[in-house]
Every structure is written in structure tokens, then in C-alpha cells.
Design a protein around this motif. Structure first.
Motif, short mmCIF file in Angstrom:
data_model
loop_
_atom_site.label_atom_id
_atom_site.label_comp_id
_atom_site.label_asym_id
_atom_site.label_seq_id
_atom_site.Cartn_x
_atom_site.Cartn_y
_atom_site.Cartn_z
N PHE A 106 -4.94 -5.17 -2.53
CA PHE A 106 -4.98 -3.76 -2.78
C PHE A 106 -5.99 -2.92 -1.60
CE2 PHE A 106 -4.31 -5.37 -7.22
CZ PHE A 106 -2.95 -4.76 -7.26
N SER A 107 -6.81 -3.63 -1.17
CA SER A 107 -7.66 -2.80 -0.19
C SER A 107 -8.32 -4.11 0.76
CB SER A 107 -8.78 -2.10 -0.66
OG SER A 107 -9.69 -2.92 -1.41
N GLY A 108 -8.86 -3.32 1.90
CA GLY A 108 -9.42 -4.44 2.89
C GLY A 108 -8.90 -5.23 3.90
N SER A 141 0.72 -1.13 -0.14
CA SER A 141 0.06 0.00 0.05
C SER A 141 0.67 1.27 -0.01
CB SER A 141 -1.01 -0.11 1.15
OG SER A 141 -0.48 -0.10 2.36
N TYR A 159 1.41 2.85 -3.64
CA TYR A 159 0.35 3.65 -4.17
C TYR A 159 0.36 5.10 -4.02
CZ TYR A 159 -1.20 -1.12 -4.04
OH TYR A 159 -1.19 -2.67 -4.33
N THR A 179 -5.38 -5.27 6.57
CA THR A 179 -4.20 -4.70 7.08
C THR A 179 -3.31 -5.56 7.50
OG1 THR A 179 -5.22 -4.90 9.37
CG2 THR A 179 -5.75 -2.92 8.08
#
Length: 168
Positions: free
Chosen positions: A90-92, A41, A44, A94
Motif C-alpha cells: 500500500f505504501s513505501g 495505488s 485508491y 514504487t
């Protein structure tokens, strides 16, 4: 008391967190599950003309070197161990949530984490320990950095030799 110990290793804390994990594994006759999480992350945030695929590939290649080092340290100590690397989507997800998920999946009885690095930018990064504790019911211990017996030995090397560091 403990049968499986999950130890989360980062590039900066691999040796300092492995030594207590090895010690605990010997004390309790437990298996070590070493986990390295690659978090792409931060890449990005770069410019629009960056090739994020190449950056993530480089991060994963470095992660494989970390995992190889961890495997060699654990093999040196002849411990029953499993070494894993996880790349976050990419997301969702940690880092802390990924560590908690692997702890649950492997049936870890104890989670060992390295101390959070002190930086003036720490407020930008995730508090991994808090995230792990929020998503896991297993005991979590934060391992402080142990001083190296011979600091001159560390110069110019990415990792120290745990056995030569005087921790045994």
C-alpha cells in the motif's frame, strides 16, 4: 558480457520489450528474468464506497495473464528464463524501486525497460526509468517500440505474436 537480463514488462509493452530481451539473451547466452509489477495505488483514488480488495484482485488476475503470456513467449523461444510478478504494498514502494530490488536480488547485469507512454497525464505517474536508475547501479536500457511488420495483424488482439511480427 551479460549473464542475467531483467526485463520489466507492463501490460502495454510486453511484446515490444520482450523482443529485444530475447535478442540480447541469445547474443550474450544470458538468462532472462521477466518481471511484471502490479501497482494498485491508482485504485485508491476511487470513491469511498469502492471495494479496493476486489479491484486489487482483478489487477492481480490481469497480472497473472500478462505473466502467463510472457512465459509462453519465452518458452516458444526456448530460453532459460524466470518469470515473476510482484504486487506493490500500500505504501513505501514504487514500481522503479521494486524493479531495482528484483534486479539486485536476482543478480541481473542489465535492466531493460519499455518506453514511457506519452499521455497528457504523464506528470501524474512515476518516471519508472529514473527511479530504477536512482536505486540500481546496473546498466539500464530503455527499449523503444518497434514497428510491427503487419499492423493489420494487431487489430483486436491484446498481444502480438513476436515471431510473426518480423522481429526475428
Amino acid at each position: 558480457m551479460f549473464k542475467k537480463i531483467l526485463v520489466a514488462v507492463s501490460t502495454s509493452s510486453a511484446d515490444s520489450v520482450l523482443a529485444p530481451a530475447i535478442e540480447a539473451a541469445r547474443k550474450y547466452d544470458a538468462q532472462v528474468v521477466a518481471l511484471h509489477v502490479v501497482d494498485p495505488s491508482p485504485s485508491y483514488i476511487g470513491g469511498a464506497d469502492c471495494n479496493f480488495g476486489l479491484i486489487v484482485e482483478a489487477m492481480e488476475a490481469h497480472g497473472h495473464r500478462v505473466v502467463t503470456h510472457v512465459r509462453s513467449v519465452l518458452d516458444t523461444h526456448a530460453l532459460p528464463a524466470e518469470v515473476r510478478m510482484v504486487t506493490l504494498p500500500f505504501s513505501g514502494m514504487t514500481v522503479g524501486r521494486a524493479i531495482a530490488a528484483v534486479a539486485e536480488e536476482t543478480g541481473a547485469d542489465l535492466i531493460l525497460l519499455g518506453r514511457r507512454s506519452a499521455s497528457r497525464w504523464h506528470w501524474l505517474s512515476e518516471d519508472v526509468a529514473a527511479e530504477v536508475m536512482r536505486h540500481s547501479s546496473q546498466p539500464t536500457q530503455i527499449v523503444s517500440d518497434k514497428p510491427v511488420a503487419n499492423p493489420a495483424r494487431r487489430g483486436g488482439r491484446r498481444w502480438i505474436d513476436v515471431t510473426a511480427a518480423g522481429t526475428w
